[in-house]
Write a protein that holds these residues in place. Sequence first.
Motif, short mmCIF file in Angstrom:
data_model
loop_
_atom_site.label_atom_id
_atom_site.label_comp_id
_atom_site.label_asym_id
_atom_site.label_seq_id
_atom_site.Cartn_x
_atom_site.Cartn_y
_atom_site.Cartn_z
N GLU A 21 13.20 -36.20 6.14
CA GLU A 21 12.03 -37.03 6.44
C GLU A 21 11.17 -36.38 7.52
OE1 GLU A 21 10.90 -39.52 4.96
OE2 GLU A 21 12.55 -40.52 3.92
N HIS A 22 9.87 -36.54 7.36
CA HIS A 22 8.94 -35.90 8.30
C HIS A 22 7.70 -36.76 8.50
CE1 HIS A 22 6.45 -32.75 10.12
NE2 HIS A 22 5.54 -32.98 9.19
N GLU A 23 6.98 -37.03 7.41
CA GLU A 23 5.70 -37.74 7.51
C GLU A 23 5.88 -39.16 8.05
OE1 GLU A 23 1.55 -38.13 7.30
OE2 GLU A 23 2.85 -36.37 7.19
N THR A 24 7.02 -39.77 7.81
CA THR A 24 7.29 -41.12 8.31
C THR A 24 7.05 -41.20 9.81
OG1 THR A 24 8.91 -41.54 6.58
CG2 THR A 24 9.04 -42.91 8.55
N SER A 181 4.59 -30.76 -1.49
CA SER A 181 3.15 -30.58 -1.31
C SER A 181 2.59 -29.69 -2.41
CB SER A 181 2.87 -29.93 0.05
OG SER A 181 1.51 -29.54 0.13
N LEU A 182 1.71 -30.27 -3.23
CA LEU A 182 1.03 -29.46 -4.24
C LEU A 182 0.21 -28.36 -3.59
CD1 LEU A 182 -0.06 -32.34 -6.62
CD2 LEU A 182 1.43 -30.43 -7.26
N ARG A 183 -0.48 -28.71 -2.50
CA ARG A 183 -1.38 -27.76 -1.85
C ARG A 183 -0.64 -26.57 -1.27
NH1 ARG A 183 -2.34 -26.39 3.15
NH2 ARG A 183 -4.36 -25.54 3.77
N SER A 184 0.50 -26.81 -0.63
CA SER A 184 1.19 -25.75 0.09
C SER A 184 2.39 -25.15 -0.62
CB SER A 184 1.66 -26.27 1.46
OG SER A 184 0.58 -26.58 2.30
N LEU A 203 5.20 -40.62 1.12
CA LEU A 203 4.14 -40.40 2.10
C LEU A 203 3.75 -38.93 2.09
CD1 LEU A 203 5.57 -42.42 5.14
CD2 LEU A 203 3.88 -43.20 3.47
N THR A 204 2.47 -38.66 1.91
CA THR A 204 1.98 -37.29 1.94
C THR A 204 0.72 -37.23 2.80
OG1 THR A 204 2.85 -36.83 -0.28
CG2 THR A 204 1.17 -35.34 0.56
N GLU A 208 -2.54 -32.36 2.77
CA GLU A 208 -1.64 -31.67 1.83
C GLU A 208 -1.83 -32.13 0.38
OE1 GLU A 208 0.11 -29.17 2.34
OE2 GLU A 208 0.39 -29.08 4.51
N ARG A 209 -2.71 -33.07 0.14
CA ARG A 209 -2.86 -33.61 -1.21
C ARG A 209 -3.72 -32.69 -2.09
NH1 ARG A 209 -4.35 -39.59 1.02
NH2 ARG A 209 -2.30 -40.06 1.93
N ALA A 210 -3.38 -32.69 -3.36
CA ALA A 210 -4.16 -31.94 -4.36
C ALA A 210 -3.89 -32.57 -5.71
CB ALA A 210 -3.76 -30.46 -4.36
N GLU A 211 -4.73 -32.27 -6.67
CA GLU A 211 -4.54 -32.79 -8.02
C GLU A 211 -3.47 -31.99 -8.74
OE1 GLU A 211 -5.86 -35.48 -9.60
OE2 GLU A 211 -6.61 -35.96 -7.60
N PRO A 212 -2.55 -32.65 -9.44
CA PRO A 212 -1.55 -31.92 -10.21
C PRO A 212 -2.22 -31.07 -11.28
CG PRO A 212 -0.97 -34.24 -10.01
CD PRO A 212 -2.38 -34.11 -9.52
#
Length: 238
Positions: A21-24, A181-184, A203-204, A208-212
């Motif tokens: 866990e990280h983003e939490t 992460s799609l982006r990274s 949670l993202t 870091e978000r991107a379209e699949p």
Amino acid sequence: MAPTAPSLTTIGFDADDTLWEHETFYRMTEERFRDLLGDHADGEDVLARLLAAERRNLAHYGFGVKAFTLSMIETAIEVTDGRVPAPVIGQILEAGREMLSHPIETLPGARETIEAVTADYRVVLITKGDLFDQERKLAQSRLGDLFDGVEIVSDKTVDTYRRVFTDYGDGPQRAMMVGNSLRSDVLPAIEAGSWGVYVPHDLTWAIERAEPPADLPRFRRIDSLRELEGVIREIDGG
């Protein structure tokens, strides 16, 4: 007959929100930060300004808790027109220190999956962020001994994956990167020539978000790390 694709020899794993866990903890601190500045601006405006500061500062501070703390301080100064009380700055710094000492919680299936993969493949941890904090989290996770190599990088790019999968394996064409992460984690690894396996987290971080990808043959999505062995067998013909 079409040529057989080269078999996999190397599996890369992301760390934050893939293995633990990280983003939490960031979201909890954001809520605390929003409340601290509640007398100066609307809560959603505070968070929007914080995200904007984080985007601006990536090139200067990189990723991680320390960069996040500096962005909170910058946002507090901005929101209060330079009149942020010293005790608020003190609480922001304290929040950052608490994040740097928060116990690590590994995600379901993390250890079992890595242990299963190490039997047949070279396994590398590829994570970005502050060196001190990432080393602390890896030590607390007790997963470090399972990896053939650990790379803590300032960012994850196409060149990063080409270098790491060449240094620890047989090049990106025979490697797979697994992450949330799609982006990274996924898209640059695929661009480098690797397979990319996306494991979504609830949670993202917005950055870091991107379209699949819709039509990339080396892209896979799984809902849990426990599904990874099946994907590897499918790809590797096992």
